[in-house]
Design a protein around this motif. Structure first.
Motif, PDB file in Angstrom:
ATOM      1  N   ARG A  48      11.876  -4.454  -0.272  1.00 35.14           N
ATOM      2  CA  ARG A  48      11.869  -5.636   0.583  1.00 35.14           C
ATOM      3  C   ARG A  48      10.595  -5.708   1.418  1.00 35.14           C
ATOM      4  N   PHE A  49      10.054  -4.559   1.777  1.00 35.06           N
ATOM      5  CA  PHE A  49       8.783  -4.526   2.517  1.00 35.06           C
ATOM      6  C   PHE A  49       7.636  -4.975   1.604  1.00 35.06           C
TER       7      PHE A  49
ATOM      8  N   LYS B  58       7.712   4.861  -3.724  1.00 39.78           N
ATOM      9  CA  LYS B  58       6.392   4.919  -4.354  1.00 39.78           C
ATOM     10  C   LYS B  58       5.981   3.556  -4.898  1.00 39.78           C
ATOM     11  N   ALA B  59       6.936   2.837  -5.474  1.00 43.80           N
ATOM     12  CA  ALA B  59       6.631   1.503  -5.997  1.00 43.80           C
ATOM     13  C   ALA B  59       6.196   0.576  -4.870  1.00 43.80           C
ATOM     14  N   MET B  60       6.840   0.710  -3.697  1.00 47.59           N
ATOM     15  CA  MET B  60       6.441  -0.100  -2.547  1.00 47.59           C
ATOM     16  C   MET B  60       5.011   0.214  -2.133  1.00 47.59           C
ATOM     17  N   VAL B  61       4.682   1.513  -2.044  1.00 49.01           N
ATOM     18  CA  VAL B  61       3.329   1.902  -1.648  1.00 49.01           C
ATOM     19  C   VAL B  61       2.303   1.348  -2.630  1.00 49.01           C
TER      20      VAL B  61
ATOM     21  N   VAL C 238       1.773  -8.001  10.450  1.00 52.27           N
ATOM     22  CA  VAL C 238       2.194  -6.884  11.300  1.00 52.27           C
ATOM     23  C   VAL C 238       3.609  -6.492  10.892  1.00 52.27           C
ATOM     24  N   ILE C 239       3.837  -5.222  10.646  1.00 48.97           N
ATOM     25  CA  ILE C 239       5.187  -4.727  10.367  1.00 48.97           C
ATOM     26  C   ILE C 239       5.606  -3.845  11.528  1.00 48.97           C
ATOM     27  N   ASP C 240       6.634  -4.287  12.257  1.00 52.65           N
ATOM     28  CA  ASP C 240       7.061  -3.611  13.475  1.00 52.65           C
ATOM     29  C   ASP C 240       8.604  -3.517  13.493  1.00 52.65           C
ATOM     30  N   SER C 241       9.134  -2.381  13.179  1.00 52.16           N
ATOM     31  CA  SER C 241       8.507  -1.100  12.959  1.00 52.16           C
ATOM     32  C   SER C 241       8.669  -0.712  11.486  1.00 52.16           C
ATOM     33  N   PHE C 242       7.621  -0.133  10.939  1.00 54.25           N
ATOM     34  CA  PHE C 242       7.648   0.315   9.553  1.00 54.25           C
ATOM     35  C   PHE C 242       8.570   1.524   9.374  1.00 54.25           C
ATOM     36  N   SER C 243       8.906   2.202  10.458  1.00 52.90           N
ATOM     37  CA  SER C 243       9.775   3.383  10.370  1.00 52.90           C
ATOM     38  C   SER C 243      11.139   3.049   9.780  1.00 52.90           C
TER      39      SER C 243
ATOM     40  N   ALA D 180       5.273  -8.393   2.184  1.00 51.98           N
ATOM     41  CA  ALA D 180       3.812  -8.384   2.201  1.00 51.98           C
ATOM     42  C   ALA D 180       3.249  -9.357   1.182  1.00 51.98           C
ATOM     43  N   LEU D 181       3.848  -9.388  -0.004  1.00 49.32           N
ATOM     44  CA  LEU D 181       3.392 -10.326  -1.038  1.00 49.32           C
ATOM     45  C   LEU D 181       3.622 -11.767  -0.590  1.00 49.32           C
TER      46      LEU D 181
END
Length: 322
Positions: free
Chosen positions: A79-80, A140-143, A96-101, A84-85
């Motif tokens: 979903r992240f 890993k796919a997200m990264v 801005v992604i808040d919070s990525f954690s 971004a896409l």
């Protein structure tokens, strides 16, 4: 397929740009992230915010102009990547992604997902076993998806201090242990100096040499720095001229031998235990003794690199607080 190559100078598309700001509660992460984002986007640019903490960024809507999406659980990695896409396709100048954690520790995030898989398997799966396969592959796919984006992304990441017996305290970023190595620039922010850059500890920041004229020790994170980062990512002539004005290495404050050894040790630890042992065997015994506390911590990083299993606890950079 036929491949053709062109001079690097002919590429005008901006390079990927990741910035991470890590800190505990009330350290100024969100405010600083939005200041950088406004600088990156420019006065009239469009800023997108992916809020994973119940709309907390909306408290700053009077101070900053941005469009928001308040993401609800589950905080699955894909979903992240989709967010971004979507921001890139919509023409936003920065995200801005808040919070990525939350991608790591939130409801439905990687750790929660692994726990679900572990329970589904009857609780018989080991922490390095099959229950990690799906969440690890998804992370890993997200990264890899994020690395393909050309929209600059500012990651706000939670961090917290952890006591390590007998008398050591570490500050840990709450995210996958390998993610901080993917960013272009990163800083740790402290609650007692909200938003201020501290370059006194080489463990607490990451940036390339070209950025040392942008981020100076003691400065507060601001829009001008964001604008300079954006210019660097675009390869603007002005950015190159700024870099050309950088003093020669002999005129700059040189890193200590300890700092250089640590940087090299951290790079070897990321490759695994064998590489770290080879590095340690090759340095002077006196240097080894001086670096002993840091090398001991890096041994855990190396072990996780050996496993490459999406370490089930906190990850990323471990910053010594005491």
């Amino acid at each position: 397929m036929t491949f053709t190559f062109a001079p690097a100078a002919s590429f005008t598309e901006r390079a990927g740009l990741f910035v991470s700001l890590t800190g505990g509660t009330n350290s100024g992460k969100t405010f600083s992230a939005l200041r950088l984002a406004r600088g990156i986007a420019g006065k009239n640019g469009k800023v997108a915010v992916l809020d994973t903490e119940g709309g907390r960024t909306l408290h700053l809507k009077e101070a900053f102009d941005f469009d928001a999406n308040v993401m609800q659980a589950p905080f699955r990695p894909e979903r992240f990547a989709e967010a971004a896409l979507a921001a890139e396709k919509a023409g936003y100048d920065v995200l801005v992604i808040d919070s990525f954690s939350m991608e790591w520790v939130g409801v439905g995030g990687v750790l929660d997902w692994q726990a679900e898989e572990h329970a589904r398997m009857g609780g018989k799966d080991s922490t390095k076993g099959a229950s990690w396969i799906k969440p690890k592959v998804a992370h890993k796919a997200m990264v890899y998806s994020l690395l393909q984006r050309r929209i600059p992304i500012v990651f706000s990441i939670r961090g917290e201090e952890t006591f390590v017996p007998p008398n050591k305290t570490l500050f840990k970023s709450i995210t996958n242990k390998a993610f901080p190595f993917e960013v272009t620039v990163s800083f740790r922010l402290a609650a007692d100096r909200k938003g201020f850059i501290d370059l006194s500890d080489p463990l607490s920041f990451k940036m390339e040499g070209a950025h040392r004229q942008i981020f100076r020790d003691g400065d507060r994170i601001n829009e001008d720095q964001g604008a300079a980062l954006a210019a660097w990512a675009r390869g603007d002539q002005g950015a190159r001229e700024t870099q050309a004005e950088t003093p020669e290495p002999s005129e700059q404050r040189q890193p200590s031998n300890r700092d250089r050894l640590f940087t090299a040790a951290r790079a070897e630890a990321a490759k695994g235990s064998a590489a770290l042992r080879t590095f340690r065997d090759g340095i002077d015994p006196k240097a080894d003794k001086a670096l002993a506390p840091i090398l001991a911590e890096l041994e855990r990083t190396a072990e996780h690199a050996d496993d490459d299993d999406g370490f089930p606890g906190f990850g990323g950079v471990n910053w010594e607080a005491n």
